[in-house]
Design a protein around this motif. Structure first.
Motif, short mmCIF file in Angstrom:
data_model
loop_
_atom_site.label_atom_id
_atom_site.label_comp_id
_atom_site.label_asym_id
_atom_site.label_seq_id
_atom_site.Cartn_x
_atom_site.Cartn_y
_atom_site.Cartn_z
N LEU A 29 0.82 -1.20 0.00
CA LEU A 29 0.00 0.00 0.00
C LEU A 29 0.86 1.25 0.00
O LEU A 29 0.51 2.26 -0.62
N SER A 33 -0.53 3.59 -2.80
CA SER A 33 -1.68 4.33 -2.28
C SER A 33 -1.56 5.82 -2.59
O SER A 33 -1.08 6.61 -1.77
N HIS A 40 -6.58 6.74 1.11
CA HIS A 40 -5.89 5.68 1.86
C HIS A 40 -6.88 4.83 2.64
O HIS A 40 -6.73 3.60 2.72
N TYR A 43 -8.22 2.37 0.32
CA TYR A 43 -7.27 1.28 0.09
C TYR A 43 -7.25 0.31 1.27
O TYR A 43 -7.24 -0.91 1.09
N SER A 46 -10.33 -1.92 1.26
CA SER A 46 -10.26 -2.96 0.24
C SER A 46 -9.31 -4.08 0.65
O SER A 46 -9.60 -5.26 0.45
N GLU A 47 -8.17 -3.71 1.23
CA GLU A 47 -7.13 -4.69 1.54
C GLU A 47 -7.43 -5.48 2.80
O GLU A 47 -7.30 -6.72 2.84
N ALA A 133 -7.93 6.72 -7.35
CA ALA A 133 -8.26 6.98 -5.96
C ALA A 133 -9.74 7.27 -5.81
O ALA A 133 -10.39 6.81 -4.85
N ILE A 136 -11.61 3.97 -6.01
CA ILE A 136 -11.41 3.11 -4.84
C ILE A 136 -12.21 3.63 -3.65
O ILE A 136 -12.82 2.85 -2.90
N PRO A 391 -6.86 -3.80 -6.12
CA PRO A 391 -6.68 -2.35 -6.23
C PRO A 391 -5.34 -1.95 -6.85
O PRO A 391 -5.26 -0.95 -7.57
#
Length: 407
Positions: A29, A33, A40, A43, A46-47, A133, A136, A391
C-alpha cells in the motif's frame, strides 16, 4: 500467550499475524496508495476488510471514527491501529514503516537532487492515479454503506453528515458531522442491540494509555524549553515539526501550511525549496506527513541530509502514535456501554457521509476534468465491483489510462 501491550490474548477475536506479514501488506500500500488520506482509507478497506478480512466493516469504521477525532494523520493512525491489532506493538511499527518509508525515501531523493521534476504532478499518469483513488473510495463507500447504514435513520444521518462536511470546510465540518450523528443516534432508545456493537480492534491496557498521554504532553511542553537553550538550532526544527504533528487536525494537507509558517520564516529552508518539496509530495504514494523527510534533508544547519530527513520523519509521527495509544484503551471501555454503542452507530453512519463528501471534494473536483476522466473512473469502479480486480492493478491500469488520455 498474551500480547505485551494489550489486555486480551493475542489469539482472541482476530487470528494473530506476524510483523513481517503486516510489513509486507502495508509496503504494498505504501508503494501504490495515491490520492491522500481519504483515498488511503479506501485502500485499507479494500485490503484489510474485503481481501484479508483482518476485521469487519463495523470495527474498521470504529477505528476511522476514533482517528477522525484525534490530531495527526488519520490514515496513518488507522494503519498503526490495524498493525497493532494484528501483531502487537511490533505490528504497529511494521505497519507504519511499510506504509511510510516508500514515500519518505522518494522525497529524500527529491531533496537530494530531483526536486526540479515537480512538474511531474501535472503529468497524465499521475492524473490517472487520482482517478483511481476516486474509484477506490467510491467502492469503499458502496461497501460500507450497506453495513453501516442499513436503516432509514442511519441513511438520514449519513446525508446530514454529508451536508455538514460540505457546508463547513476542513476538519471542523468533519468533526461536527460526527458529533451531530452520534448525539442524534444516542438519543434514540434501543436503536442498537449489543450484538451489533463493533468492539475495539486493538484494545490496550489503561496503564499504556496513561503513559502515552504523559509522554505526549511532556514532549509537547518540554521541546520548546529544550529548543530555547539549544545553541545549534537543531531542536528548534525538531520542536516545530513535533508541534505541527501534535496539534494539526485534518491530516497531511493541513500540516503543510503549518510547517511552512514555522520553518520558512526561521530560515531552515527557503520558500522555493519548500514549494518544490510540496509539489513533489503530491506525486508520491503514502501519507503526506512524509513531507517532513524532505524538510529534514534540505534544511540548513546541523540537522540536514538523509539523516536529518529520517529524524524529522520519525519526529512528526511520534505525536500521532502517542495520542492513538493514549486514546485506544479508554475508547474500548466506553464502547461497551449501551449508550455509547448507540452513539457509535450514529458516528459510523456519519463516517459514510464524510467519505461521500470527500468523494466530491477533493477527489471529484481534483480528478474529474472532463467526460474522459469520468469514463476512466467508471471503468476502474467496475473493475473493483464486478471484476474483483486487485486495487494495485486498478491503480496501474488507471495510471496507464491517464497517460494515454494526456498524449
Amino acid at each position: 500467550m498474551r500480547d505485551p501491550l494489550t489486555t486480551r490474548p493475542a489469539s482472541a477475536n482476530v487470528p494473530p499475524g506476524t510483523p513481517w506479514e503486516v510489513f509486507i501488506a502495508f509496503l504494498k500500500l505504501g508503494l501504490t496508495s495515491f490520492g491522500g488520506p481519504i483515498a488511503h482509507l479506501g485502500y485499507f478497506h479494500s485490503e484489510f476488510v474485503n481481501r484479508r478480512r483482518w476485521l469487519d466493516d463495523r470495527r474498521y469504521a470504529d477505528l476511522v471514527a476514533l482517528c477522525q477525532f484525534l490530531p495527526g494523520p488519520t490514515s496513518s493512525q488507522v494503519g498503526m491501529a490495524l498493525g497493532l491489532g494484528r501483531a502487537g506493538w511490533r505490528g504497529m511499527l511494521a505497519a507504519w514503516a511499510g506504509f511510510t518509508l516508500p514515500s519518505a525515501f522518494i522525497l529524500i531523493l527529491f531533496a537530494l537532487g530531483v526536486a526540479r521534476y515537480t512538474s511531474l504532478v501535472q503529468s497524465g499518469w499521475v492524473h490517472g492515479l487520482k482517478v483511481a483513488a476516486f474509484a477506490i473510495v467510491a467502492h469503499a463507500v458502496w461497501g460500507m454503506s450497506k453495513t453501516l447504514c442499513p436503516d432509514v435513520s442511519r441513511k438520514v444521518l449519513a446525508a446530514v453528515a454529508l451536508g455538514l462536511a460540505l457546508a463547513i470546510p476542513g476538519s471542523a465540518g468533519q468533526i461536527a458531522a460526527l458529533i451531530v450523528a452520534g448525539l442524534v443516534r444516542w438519543w434514540l432508545p434501543n436503536s442498537v442491540s449489543p450484538a451489533q456493537a463493533g468492539g475495539q480492534y486493538a484494545p490496550l491496557s489503561p496503564r499504556v494509555g496513561l503513559i502515552a498521554a504523559m509522554a505526549f504532553m511532556v514532549l509537547l511542553l518540554g521541546l520548546p524549553l529544550w529548543s530555547a537553550v539549544d545553541a545549534s538550532g537543531a531542536m528548534s526544527l525538531v520542536e516545530a515539526v513535533y508541534r505541527a504533528g501534535a496539534l494539526v487536525f485534518g491530516g497531511g494537507h493541513v500540516v503543510l501550511p503549518l510547517l511552512q509558517a514555522s520553518i520558512v520564516p526561521n530560515g531552515f529552508v527557503s520558500n522555493d525549496q519548500f514549494l518544490a518539496g510540496y509539489g513533489a509530495a503530491q506525486a508520491v504514494p503514502g501519507p503526506l506527513f512524509t513531507f517532513a523527510a524532505y524538510i529534514g534533508t534540505v534544511a540548513s544547519g546541523p540537522l540536514t541530509g538523509w539523516l536529518g530527513g529520517l529524524v524529522l520523519l520519525i519526529v512528526i509521527f511520534i505525536p500521532a502514535a502517542l495520542v492513538l495509544l493514549a486514546a485506544l484503551p479508554f475508547w474500548q471501555k466506553l464502547n461497551h456501554r449501551a449508550g455509547i454503542r448507540r452513539a457509535l452507530a450514529g458516528v459510523n453512519a456519519g463516517v459514510v457521509g464524510i467519505l461521500l463528501a470527500a468523494l466530491y471534494d477533493p477527489l471529484w473536483l481534483t480528478a474529474m476534468g472532463d467526460w474522459r476522466d469520468v469514463a476512466l473512473a467508471v471503468a476502474a469502479f467496475a473493475l473493483l465491483l464486478h471484476g474483483r480486480t486487485p486495487p494495485v492493478l486498478v491503480v496501474l491500469l488507471a495510471g496507464i489510462g491517464g497517460w494515454i488520455l494526456a498524449v
